[in-house]
Design an enzyme around this catalytic site. Sequence first.
Site, PDB file in Angstrom:
ATOM      1  N   ASP A 104       0.832  -1.333  -0.178  1.00  0.00           N
ATOM      2  CA  ASP A 104       0.361  -0.036   0.057  1.00  0.00           C
ATOM      3  C   ASP A 104       0.885   1.372  -0.033  1.00  0.00           C
ATOM      4  O   ASP A 104       2.166   0.995   0.543  1.00  0.00           O
ATOM      5  CB  ASP A 104      -0.962   0.152   1.161  1.00  0.00           C
ATOM      6  CG  ASP A 104      -1.842  -1.106   1.128  1.00  0.00           C
ATOM      7  OD1 ASP A 104      -2.100  -1.540   0.182  1.00  0.00           O
ATOM      8  OD2 ASP A 104      -2.453  -1.365   2.499  1.00  0.00           O
TER       9      ASP A 104
HETATM   10  N1  URA Z   1      -1.292  -6.067   3.853  1.00  0.00           N
HETATM   11  C1  URA Z   1      -1.831  -4.686   3.856  1.00  0.00           C
HETATM   12  O1  URA Z   1      -2.888  -4.427   4.526  1.00  0.00           O
HETATM   13  N2  URA Z   1      -1.227  -3.836   3.215  1.00  0.00           N
HETATM   14  C2  URA Z   1       0.043  -3.977   2.294  1.00  0.00           C
HETATM   15  O2  URA Z   1       0.615  -3.084   1.994  1.00  0.00           O
HETATM   16  C3  URA Z   1       0.696  -5.421   2.651  1.00  0.00           C
HETATM   17  C4  URA Z   1      -0.317  -6.340   3.273  1.00  0.00           C
END
Ligand code: URA
Length: 240
Positions: free
Chosen positions: A103
């Site tokens: 993310d």
């Molecule tokens: N899980 C999440 O919620 N975000 C990420 O960036 C990676 C795994």
Amino acid sequence: MAMRLDKHLSNSGYGTRSEIKRLIKKGVVSVNGEVCKNPAHKVLLTTSITLGSKQINSKPMSTIMLNKPKDYVSSNENEAGYPSVLELIQPPHPKYAIAGRLDVDTTGLLILSTQGDLIHSIISPTKDITKTYIAKVIHFKAESIQSFFEGMTIAEEFITKPVTHLRVLEENKEITTLSIGITEGKFHQVKRMFQFVQAKVIDLKRVAIGSLQLDPSLEQGDYRELTPKEIRLIFQPSKR
Ligand code: URA
């Protein structure tokens, strides 16, 4: 694009930033034939640099470990006003594929490669590669740990596989720091798993893929080439 001499040498695989700084201060690095003792000296990819008697080679790297900073997207294009992580790579190399998405607000280990088949193997669900994250969480209750080892329905008709581990590392007032290992990569998966037990992730960092750990000497935004041995570590079961 101009960049710091120490960053350029460490990006090119000649050592960690602190090792390179020491070498530069010792006077073993020359820029355009002149000894340069300033690690912050700005150089271009075309600048002639020697380390001892060795000419520095800045050919594009094949497979990279990047410490992703916040506010970068892990896709090939800029998105929603955020730059792509590819903008961190010098020289820009449009053929890199990225193994799985983090993310925009997640930091840590991201693997990029010019070898599409390697990226496919890393993200293939059949390989069951464990991704290890350090999550800082609020409203976490110890009694919810069991749920992570059972299936959680975090999206319509998506039931998670059990985590490979979930360990509390630190409890500091209302913030719990945990290490969690998952073998899947659903959108926002870790955040949604904690949401399922009424907790909230406030900080997330990926620290390992399989047995390959994020190099602790890499600052956010820094990267280096992976050795063939390190690439093999990705496919070895993770040490917890
Ligand atoms: N899980 C999440 O919620 N975000 C990420 O960036 C990676 C795994």
